[in-house]
Design a protein around this motif. Structure first.
Motif, PDB file in Angstrom:
ATOM      1  N   PHE A   3      13.740   0.399  -6.544  1.00 48.56           N
ATOM      2  CA  PHE A   3      12.990   1.286  -5.659  1.00 48.56           C
ATOM      3  C   PHE A   3      14.075   1.401  -4.332  1.00 48.56           C
ATOM      4  N   ASN A   5      14.564   2.187  -0.265  1.00 46.41           N
ATOM      5  CA  ASN A   5      13.838   1.640   0.905  1.00 46.41           C
ATOM      6  C   ASN A   5      12.931   2.627   1.264  1.00 46.41           C
ATOM      7  N   MET A   8       9.694   2.550  -1.065  1.00 41.74           N
ATOM      8  CA  MET A   8       8.745   1.619  -0.775  1.00 41.74           C
ATOM      9  C   MET A   8       8.162   1.797   0.419  1.00 41.74           C
ATOM     10  N   VAL A  43       1.901  -1.976  -3.748  1.00 42.60           N
ATOM     11  CA  VAL A  43       2.757  -2.875  -3.122  1.00 42.60           C
ATOM     12  C   VAL A  43       2.231  -4.224  -2.986  1.00 42.60           C
ATOM     13  N   VAL A  71       5.596  -2.266  -6.451  1.00 44.13           N
ATOM     14  CA  VAL A  71       6.632  -2.728  -5.909  1.00 44.13           C
ATOM     15  C   VAL A  71       6.353  -4.279  -5.715  1.00 44.13           C
ATOM     16  N   ASP A  92      11.753  -7.228  -4.906  1.00 45.12           N
ATOM     17  CA  ASP A  92      12.126  -5.624  -4.286  1.00 45.12           C
ATOM     18  C   ASP A  92      12.220  -5.687  -2.710  1.00 45.12           C
TER      19      ASP A  92
END
Length: 220
Positions: A3, A5, A8, A43, A71, A92
């Protein structure tokens, strides 16, 4: 990296909450991850708080491969050596409870998203100089929502995530999001010990889903 930045940051913003969890048993960690994903989490932060955290995270990261949009990050990182070990098994993003320049430099050199812990405006200033786009306001129950609002007034483009003391209630979450947080990190307030001990993942899933719903309401 799986991924970017920006991807994310977007995932963190869309769900509004990152579970913060650690366990020595991989099967328990898998159960918590499954419940989190089913509830809407995209996430997830595992924390480096046990002697076997690297082994558990490595297996959990591979297990999470069945969720291509999940993530997976690692928290409670203090040294570049620890950061490197977790990066090598796929992390990640890297989260630290403190602002550690050598950690920032190392993650930047590896092009890995890093989130430093900050509790003062001076630390936020240094974090920005080191390239941070998201900082962890920690401990959240100590710095408070007023700190976040003050920091956002000076650095409106900076993303802030409080962790520590964030509660899964409408009153508490509204206070944080009204102050301008990007998302919140939540650990012990979310993962009830009895639920984890008894593997009551359905109750955990319901609680996370309820919390995410409250967050979406706070963002309106």
């Amino acid at each position: 990296m799986r991924f970017s930045n920006s991807e994310m940051l977007q995932a963190m913003s869309e769900t509004g909450m990152i579970p913060v969890f650690n366990h020595v048993d991989i099967e328990v960690a898998k159960g918590v991850l499954d419940a989190s994903y089913k509830a809407g989490i995209r996430v997830f932060e595992f924390t480096n708080r046990a002697t076997n955290s690297l082994e558990v995270f490595k297996e959990l990261y591979n297990y999470a491969g069945k969720y291509p949009d999940m993530v997976m990050g690692i928290g409670t990182i203090f040294t570049r050596e620890d950061a490197n070990a977790f990066i090598e098994v796929g992390a990640d993003f890297i989260v630290s409870p403190a602002l550690i320049p050598e950690l920032a430099v190392h993650c930047n050199s590896k092009n890995v998203f890093w989130i430093p812990g900050c509790a003062t405006m001076s630390e936020i200033f240094q974090a920005k100089k080191l390239g941070a786009t998201l900082v962890k306001a920690f401990p959240g129950n100590v710095v408070g929502s007023a700190f976040v609002a003050a920091a956002k007034s000076v650095y409106p483009e900076l993303h802030i995530m409080p962790t520590g003391g964030v509660e899964p209630t409408e009153e508490n979450l509204k206070e944080w999001f009204d102050a301008g947080v990007h998302c919140v990190g939540m650990g012990s307030q979310l993962f009830k010990k009895d639920w984890i001990k008894n593997q009551q993942y359905d109750l955990l899933e319901d609680k996370i889903a309820e919390t995410l719903k409250i967050i979406q309401g706070c963002k309106l």
